[in-house]
Write a protein that holds these residues in place. Structure first.
Motif, PDB file in Angstrom:
ATOM      1  N   MET A 169       0.843  -1.183   0.000  1.00 29.55           N
ATOM      2  CA  MET A 169       0.000   0.000   0.000  1.00 29.55           C
ATOM      3  C   MET A 169       0.883   1.238   0.000  1.00 29.55           C
ATOM      4  SD  MET A 169      -3.250   0.772   2.394  1.00 29.55           S
ATOM      5  CE  MET A 169      -3.671  -0.924   2.313  1.00 29.55           C
ATOM      6  N   SER A 170       0.572   2.174  -0.867  1.00 37.04           N
ATOM      7  CA  SER A 170       1.398   3.368  -1.018  1.00 37.04           C
ATOM      8  C   SER A 170       0.953   4.473  -0.070  1.00 37.04           C
ATOM      9  CB  SER A 170       1.316   3.875  -2.458  1.00 37.04           C
ATOM     10  OG  SER A 170       1.782   2.909  -3.335  1.00 37.04           O
ATOM     11  N   ILE A 171       1.411   4.405   1.137  1.00 40.62           N
ATOM     12  CA  ILE A 171       1.232   5.504   2.075  1.00 40.62           C
ATOM     13  C   ILE A 171       2.622   5.862   2.553  1.00 40.62           C
ATOM     14  CG2 ILE A 171       0.336   6.260   4.291  1.00 40.62           C
ATOM     15  CD1 ILE A 171      -1.986   4.466   3.918  1.00 40.62           C
TER      16      ILE A 171
ATOM     17  N   GLY B  46       4.442  18.146  13.967  1.00 36.35           N
ATOM     18  CA  GLY B  46       3.576  17.057  13.548  1.00 36.35           C
ATOM     19  C   GLY B  46       4.049  16.466  12.245  1.00 36.35           C
ATOM     20  N   SER B  47       3.419  15.385  11.846  1.00 34.77           N
ATOM     21  CA  SER B  47       3.801  14.669  10.638  1.00 34.77           C
ATOM     22  C   SER B  47       2.934  15.071   9.460  1.00 34.77           C
ATOM     23  CB  SER B  47       3.647  13.164  10.842  1.00 34.77           C
ATOM     24  OG  SER B  47       4.502  12.720  11.850  1.00 34.77           O
ATOM     25  N   THR B  48       3.525  14.984   8.300  1.00 34.78           N
ATOM     26  CA  THR B  48       2.786  15.141   7.059  1.00 34.78           C
ATOM     27  C   THR B  48       2.654  13.761   6.447  1.00 34.78           C
ATOM     28  OG1 THR B  48       3.643  17.353   6.723  1.00 34.78           O
ATOM     29  CG2 THR B  48       2.767  16.233   4.788  1.00 34.78           C
ATOM     30  N   ARG B  49       1.437  13.372   6.107  1.00 35.72           N
ATOM     31  CA  ARG B  49       1.170  12.052   5.514  1.00 35.72           C
ATOM     32  C   ARG B  49       0.840  12.242   4.044  1.00 35.72           C
ATOM     33  NH1 ARG B  49       2.374   8.830   9.938  1.00 35.72           N
ATOM     34  NH2 ARG B  49       1.592   9.883  11.768  1.00 35.72           N
ATOM     35  N   TYR B  50       1.424  11.412   3.199  1.00 40.19           N
ATOM     36  CA  TYR B  50       1.174  11.453   1.762  1.00 40.19           C
ATOM     37  C   TYR B  50       0.471  10.163   1.373  1.00 40.19           C
ATOM     38  CZ  TYR B  50       4.535  15.245   1.791  1.00 40.19           C
ATOM     39  OH  TYR B  50       5.192  16.420   2.053  1.00 40.19           O
ATOM     40  N   ILE B  51      -0.718  10.268   0.778  1.00 42.36           N
ATOM     41  CA  ILE B  51      -1.462   9.097   0.298  1.00 42.36           C
ATOM     42  C   ILE B  51      -1.380   9.099  -1.217  1.00 42.36           C
ATOM     43  CG2 ILE B  51      -3.698   7.951   0.194  1.00 42.36           C
ATOM     44  CD1 ILE B  51      -4.336   9.201   2.908  1.00 42.36           C
ATOM     45  N   MET B  52      -0.755   8.063  -1.768  1.00 44.79           N
ATOM     46  CA  MET B  52      -0.520   7.972  -3.200  1.00 44.79           C
ATOM     47  C   MET B  52      -1.460   6.977  -3.892  1.00 44.79           C
ATOM     48  SD  MET B  52       1.975  10.092  -3.066  1.00 44.79           S
ATOM     49  CE  MET B  52       2.964  10.089  -4.509  1.00 44.79           C
ATOM     50  N   SER B  53      -2.221   6.222  -3.131  1.00 42.08           N
ATOM     51  CA  SER B  53      -3.081   5.178  -3.680  1.00 42.08           C
ATOM     52  C   SER B  53      -4.547   5.578  -3.656  1.00 42.08           C
ATOM     53  CB  SER B  53      -2.947   3.896  -2.858  1.00 42.08           C
ATOM     54  OG  SER B  53      -1.631   3.449  -2.839  1.00 42.08           O
ATOM     55  N   MET B  54      -5.339   4.933  -4.519  1.00 36.78           N
ATOM     56  CA  MET B  54      -6.789   5.082  -4.448  1.00 36.78           C
ATOM     57  C   MET B  54      -7.285   4.318  -3.228  1.00 36.78           C
ATOM     58  SD  MET B  54      -7.917   4.558  -8.413  1.00 36.78           S
ATOM     59  CE  MET B  54      -9.639   4.589  -7.999  1.00 36.78           C
ATOM     60  N   GLY B  55      -8.285   4.863  -2.562  1.00 41.28           N
ATOM     61  CA  GLY B  55      -8.834   4.171  -1.401  1.00 41.28           C
ATOM     62  C   GLY B  55      -9.821   5.046  -0.667  1.00 41.28           C
TER      63      GLY B  55
ATOM     64  N   GLU C  65      -7.411   9.288  -6.126  1.00 43.29           N
ATOM     65  CA  GLU C  65      -8.822   9.324  -5.744  1.00 43.29           C
ATOM     66  C   GLU C  65      -8.982   8.722  -4.351  1.00 43.29           C
ATOM     67  OE1 GLU C  65     -11.604   7.867  -8.625  1.00 43.29           O
ATOM     68  OE2 GLU C  65     -10.281   8.462 -10.263  1.00 43.29           O
ATOM     69  N   VAL C  66      -9.380   9.567  -3.404  1.00 36.82           N
ATOM     70  CA  VAL C  66      -9.563   9.138  -2.022  1.00 36.82           C
ATOM     71  C   VAL C  66     -10.972   9.534  -1.598  1.00 36.82           C
ATOM     72  CG1 VAL C  66      -8.777   9.405   0.360  1.00 36.82           C
ATOM     73  CG2 VAL C  66      -7.109   9.395  -1.508  1.00 36.82           C
ATOM     74  N   SER C  67     -11.755   8.556  -1.185  1.00 31.44           N
ATOM     75  CA  SER C  67     -13.122   8.810  -0.716  1.00 31.44           C
ATOM     76  C   SER C  67     -13.080   9.216   0.746  1.00 31.44           C
ATOM     77  CB  SER C  67     -13.981   7.558  -0.859  1.00 31.44           C
ATOM     78  OG  SER C  67     -14.065   7.176  -2.205  1.00 31.44           O
ATOM     79  N   ILE C  68     -13.908  10.206   1.087  1.00 30.14           N
ATOM     80  CA  ILE C  68     -14.016  10.659   2.468  1.00 30.14           C
ATOM     81  C   ILE C  68     -15.493  10.903   2.779  1.00 30.14           C
ATOM     82  CG2 ILE C  68     -11.727  11.733   2.480  1.00 30.14           C
ATOM     83  CD1 ILE C  68     -13.161  14.440   2.190  1.00 30.14           C
TER      84      ILE C  68
END
Length: 81
Positions: free
Chosen positions: A4-6, A16-25, A58-61
């Motif tokens: 998983m690409s996180i 604080g941390s910066t999070r990068y989400i590279m995958s669809m989910g 594409e990330v659903s929220i």
């Protein structure tokens, strides 16, 4: 096996941390933490040291997540092509 690409980048200034989400989910609130779900697998992200999240796919929220992010002063960014 697909990984998983996180990607997480830790700031050195203790802000604080910066999070990068590279995958669809799907990014959602799970109890008092963040949960990224992809292909039936969950990756939990701690809220305590997260300052911002960058989504590069594409990330659903949902509004429950947005409310939780606002309560914890976490900024979320979305990018597209």
């Amino acid at each position: 096996m697909h990984i998983m690409s996180i990607v997480t980048y830790e700031r050195r200034d203790n802000m604080g941390s910066t999070r990068y989400i590279m995958s669809m989910g799907e990014l959602s609130r799970k109890d008092n933490s963040l949960c990224f779900r992809k292909d039936g697998k969950n990756v939990y992200l701690p809220v305590e040291n997260t300052k911002e999240i960058y989504c590069f796919n594409e990330v659903s929220i949902n509004t429950k997540l947005l409310d939780f992010l606002a309560q914890n002063n976490i900024i979320i960014h979305f990018y597209n092509y």
